[in-house]
Scaffold this motif. Structure first.
Motif, PDB file in Angstrom:
ATOM      1  N   LEU A 188      -0.661   9.761  -2.205  1.00  0.00           N
ATOM      2  CA  LEU A 188      -1.495   9.572  -0.968  1.00  0.00           C
ATOM      3  C   LEU A 188      -0.927   9.553   0.438  1.00  0.00           C
ATOM      4  O   LEU A 188      -1.247  10.252   1.257  1.00  0.00           O
ATOM      5  CB  LEU A 188      -2.546   8.348  -0.948  1.00  0.00           C
ATOM      6  N   GLY A 189       0.207   8.970   0.620  1.00  0.00           N
ATOM      7  CA  GLY A 189       0.918   8.773   1.792  1.00  0.00           C
ATOM      8  C   GLY A 189       1.429  10.095   2.042  1.00  0.00           C
ATOM      9  O   GLY A 189       1.405  10.762   3.078  1.00  0.00           O
ATOM     10  N   MET A 190       2.245  10.870   0.974  1.00  0.00           N
ATOM     11  CA  MET A 190       2.619  12.357   1.033  1.00  0.00           C
ATOM     12  C   MET A 190       1.353  13.278   1.696  1.00  0.00           C
ATOM     13  O   MET A 190       1.798  14.103   2.482  1.00  0.00           O
ATOM     14  CB  MET A 190       3.192  12.664  -0.155  1.00  0.00           C
ATOM     15  N   LEU A 191       0.269  13.107   0.923  1.00  0.00           N
ATOM     16  CA  LEU A 191      -0.824  13.879   1.415  1.00  0.00           C
ATOM     17  C   LEU A 191      -1.147  13.839   3.029  1.00  0.00           C
ATOM     18  O   LEU A 191      -1.393  14.874   3.957  1.00  0.00           O
ATOM     19  CB  LEU A 191      -2.049  13.590   0.653  1.00  0.00           C
ATOM     20  N   TYR A 192      -1.275  12.791   3.337  1.00  0.00           N
ATOM     21  CA  TYR A 192      -1.336  12.377   4.718  1.00  0.00           C
ATOM     22  C   TYR A 192      -0.252  12.904   5.727  1.00  0.00           C
ATOM     23  O   TYR A 192      -0.675  13.467   6.542  1.00  0.00           O
ATOM     24  CB  TYR A 192      -1.591  10.740   5.008  1.00  0.00           C
ATOM     25  N   ALA A 193       0.890  12.734   5.118  1.00  0.00           N
ATOM     26  CA  ALA A 193       2.034  13.408   6.143  1.00  0.00           C
ATOM     27  C   ALA A 193       2.068  14.934   5.990  1.00  0.00           C
ATOM     28  O   ALA A 193       2.212  15.509   7.094  1.00  0.00           O
ATOM     29  CB  ALA A 193       3.372  12.864   5.319  1.00  0.00           C
ATOM     30  N   ALA A 194       1.554  15.387   4.992  1.00  0.00           N
ATOM     31  CA  ALA A 194       1.317  16.832   4.787  1.00  0.00           C
ATOM     32  C   ALA A 194       0.149  17.453   5.623  1.00  0.00           C
ATOM     33  O   ALA A 194       0.420  18.549   6.021  1.00  0.00           O
ATOM     34  CB  ALA A 194       1.377  17.198   3.252  1.00  0.00           C
ATOM     35  N   ARG A 195      -0.707  16.483   5.877  1.00  0.00           N
ATOM     36  CA  ARG A 195      -1.546  16.942   6.738  1.00  0.00           C
ATOM     37  C   ARG A 195      -1.465  16.703   8.213  1.00  0.00           C
ATOM     38  O   ARG A 195      -2.326  16.508   9.237  1.00  0.00           O
ATOM     39  CB  ARG A 195      -3.041  16.296   6.337  1.00  0.00           C
ATOM     40  N   GLY A 196      -0.214  16.045   8.558  1.00  0.00           N
ATOM     41  CA  GLY A 196       0.146  15.797  10.047  1.00  0.00           C
ATOM     42  C   GLY A 196       0.027  14.653  10.487  1.00  0.00           C
ATOM     43  O   GLY A 196       0.072  14.394  11.829  1.00  0.00           O
ATOM     44  N   ALA A 197      -0.329  13.444   9.575  1.00  0.00           N
ATOM     45  CA  ALA A 197      -0.048  12.231  10.225  1.00  0.00           C
ATOM     46  C   ALA A 197       1.216  11.675  10.921  1.00  0.00           C
ATOM     47  O   ALA A 197       2.095  12.139  10.419  1.00  0.00           O
ATOM     48  CB  ALA A 197      -0.576  11.132   8.980  1.00  0.00           C
ATOM     49  N   HIS A 198       0.831  10.777  12.028  1.00  0.00           N
ATOM     50  CA  HIS A 198       2.007  10.165  12.529  1.00  0.00           C
ATOM     51  C   HIS A 198       2.103   9.020  12.081  1.00  0.00           C
ATOM     52  O   HIS A 198       3.373   8.067  12.136  1.00  0.00           O
ATOM     53  CB  HIS A 198       1.805   9.928  14.136  1.00  0.00           C
ATOM     54  N   PHE A 199       1.009   8.088  11.259  1.00  0.00           N
ATOM     55  CA  PHE A 199       1.031   6.984  11.252  1.00  0.00           C
ATOM     56  C   PHE A 199       0.044   6.795  10.131  1.00  0.00           C
ATOM     57  O   PHE A 199      -0.956   7.196   9.750  1.00  0.00           O
ATOM     58  CB  PHE A 199       0.417   6.453  12.667  1.00  0.00           C
ATOM     59  N   LEU A 200       0.594   5.647   9.162  1.00  0.00           N
ATOM     60  CA  LEU A 200      -0.159   5.227   8.022  1.00  0.00           C
ATOM     61  C   LEU A 200      -0.299   3.763   8.193  1.00  0.00           C
ATOM     62  O   LEU A 200       0.355   2.910   8.429  1.00  0.00           O
ATOM     63  CB  LEU A 200       0.388   5.515   6.651  1.00  0.00           C
ATOM     64  N   CYS A 201      -1.715   3.437   8.079  1.00  0.00           N
ATOM     65  CA  CYS A 201      -2.274   2.072   8.145  1.00  0.00           C
ATOM     66  C   CYS A 201      -2.909   1.738   6.954  1.00  0.00           C
ATOM     67  O   CYS A 201      -3.627   2.222   6.472  1.00  0.00           O
ATOM     68  CB  CYS A 201      -3.135   1.977   9.402  1.00  0.00           C
ATOM     69  N   TYR A 202      -2.500   0.514   6.384  1.00  0.00           N
ATOM     70  CA  TYR A 202      -3.099  -0.081   5.206  1.00  0.00           C
ATOM     71  C   TYR A 202      -3.258  -1.499   5.448  1.00  0.00           C
ATOM     72  O   TYR A 202      -2.576  -2.571   5.683  1.00  0.00           O
ATOM     73  CB  TYR A 202      -2.039  -0.061   4.160  1.00  0.00           C
ATOM     74  N   PRO A 203      -4.575  -1.963   5.837  1.00  0.00           N
ATOM     75  CA  PRO A 203      -5.126  -3.345   5.677  1.00  0.00           C
ATOM     76  C   PRO A 203      -4.688  -3.681   4.154  1.00  0.00           C
ATOM     77  O   PRO A 203      -5.129  -2.675   3.409  1.00  0.00           O
ATOM     78  CB  PRO A 203      -6.682  -3.165   6.006  1.00  0.00           C
ATOM     79  N   GLY A 204      -4.285  -4.948   4.068  1.00  0.00           N
ATOM     80  CA  GLY A 204      -3.970  -5.471   2.844  1.00  0.00           C
ATOM     81  C   GLY A 204      -3.990  -6.631   2.373  1.00  0.00           C
ATOM     82  O   GLY A 204      -3.921  -7.378   3.363  1.00  0.00           O
ATOM     83  N   ALA A 205      -4.156  -7.134   1.252  1.00  0.00           N
ATOM     84  CA  ALA A 205      -4.002  -8.637   0.735  1.00  0.00           C
ATOM     85  C   ALA A 205      -3.346  -8.671  -0.446  1.00  0.00           C
ATOM     86  O   ALA A 205      -3.858  -8.928  -1.619  1.00  0.00           O
ATOM     87  CB  ALA A 205      -5.245  -9.217   0.683  1.00  0.00           C
ATOM     88  N   PHE A 206      -1.847  -8.358  -0.465  1.00  0.00           N
ATOM     89  CA  PHE A 206      -1.256  -8.540  -1.708  1.00  0.00           C
ATOM     90  C   PHE A 206      -1.057  -9.913  -2.166  1.00  0.00           C
ATOM     91  O   PHE A 206      -1.951 -10.931  -1.384  1.00  0.00           O
ATOM     92  CB  PHE A 206       0.285  -8.086  -1.364  1.00  0.00           C
ATOM     93  N   ASN A 207      -0.445 -10.540  -3.065  1.00  0.00           N
ATOM     94  CA  ASN A 207      -0.625 -11.799  -3.947  1.00  0.00           C
ATOM     95  C   ASN A 207       0.482 -12.527  -4.188  1.00  0.00           C
ATOM     96  O   ASN A 207       1.525 -11.760  -3.707  1.00  0.00           O
ATOM     97  CB  ASN A 207      -1.608 -11.779  -4.917  1.00  0.00           C
TER      98      ASN A 207
END
Ligand SMILES: O=C(O)CCC(=O)C(=O)O
Length: 307
Positions: A188-207
């Motif tokens: 998913l991250g690679m796909l966003y990069a391949a579509r030209g993203a500058h930035f990935l944002c992940y709201p998250g709640a790891f445990n």
């Protein structure tokens, strides 16, 4: 023996170059909010954190995963809001729209339980500086985990998975959105990069089990793999909650470096993003040119299907 044969469906259009970002430098705020069972309080509390962050110069504000409700399968149906219905059906997203417009900032609104017909989703809304809803990301990878004696949680008991990656052109750059467990899937991250993203944002709640091992590791991996910025935002830890969040909201730069982070208490992390570092790192270490597309390729199913 190696084969030069590439099946038809693996021939994907070349990666999209990142477009020039609309700003080169700006401040981001990661609001690591405390979350209670009182939804009205959670909404007012989030609003106040956003206003404070904007007063400190943040042009982009990121909220945590499930910030208006406790994180539990019992709570999701009770706190869920119909985001598309309008007319006050979603007090959480109405607040975000109003505050984005009045402060003229971009908000990546963490996530809330969304009701759509008879289904529930874990959904992130992105609001532009005019307060318009620019994108809605429904968590694609539901978090089902069973480590006896440590953590068992089955989001799929109540939630439905989203069906689409989400990339959005905002006033502060092209941003790919994922929610929490979505960060575990590098494609998913690679796909966003391949579509030209500058930035990935992940709201998250790891445990408290996967957080110490995987939270920072995955963010730094997504950033280093793709040579772009990655931000995460968690709820603050409540040791008495049914689900205890790891906290540690973080911004990572395009060399995999941690730029700003925190522990588990409630706080807002404010840091500067400098997009010129993306080009610098991509010229220092030209992974895209070195990539062996003749041996392996990412298949962008949506682009393939759209011809
Ligand atoms: O992937 C993990 O280890 C944690 C994911 C998670 O907590 C979530 O998706 O809500």
């Amino acid at each position: 023996m190696a084969s030069a044969f590439m099946p038809e469906q693996a021939r994907v259009p070349p990666a999209v170059q990142s477009p020039p970002p609309p700003v080169s430098k700006f401040k981001i705020a990661l609001c690591q909010l405390s979350v209670t069972a009182d939804k009205e309080r959670n909404i007012a509390h989030a609003r106040k954190a956003i206003v404070d962050a904007a007063e400190k110069g943040a042009q982009l504000v990121l909220l945590p995963e499930i910030w208006n409700s406790p994180y539990s399968n019992d709570s999701f149906p009770v706190y869920a809001e119909d985001i598309d219905a309008g007319g006050g059906a979603s007090p959480s997203s109405s607040m975000l729209a109003e505050v984005a417009r009045s402060l003229h900032i971009t908000i990546i609104g963490g996530s809330i339980p969304e009701r759509a017909g008879d289904r529930l989703y874990n959904t992130c809304c992105v609001f532009g500086t005019d307060g318009k809803l620019m994108a809605k990301h429904r968590k694609i990878h539901l978090f089902d985990i069973d480590i006896p004696g440590k953590i068992t949680f089955m989001e799929s008991k109540t939630l439905t998975a989203g069906e689409s990656p989400t990339i959005v052109d905002t006033d502060v750059g092209r941003i790919g959105i994922g929610i929490c467990h979505d960060i575990c899937f590098q494609e998913l991250g690679m796909l966003y990069a391949a579509r030209g993203a500058h930035f990935l944002c992940y709201p998250g709640a790891f445990n408290m089990t996967t957080g110490p091992l995987h939270w920072e590791l995955l963010q730094r991996a997504r950033a280093a793999d793709n040579q772009l910025y990655v931000a995460t935002c968690s709820p603050a830890r409540d040791a008495g909650a049914g689900y205890v969040a790891w906290g540690h909201s973080t911004l990572v730069g395009p060399f995999g470096e941690v730029i700003a982070t925190t522990e588990h208490e409630e706080t807002t992390v404010i840091a500067e993003i400098d997009y010129s570092l993306i080009e610098l790192r991509r010229s220092n270490l030209p992974l895209e040119k070195q990539r062996r597309g003749d041996l392996y390729q990412l298949v962008d199913v949506q682009r393939l299907n759209s011809g």
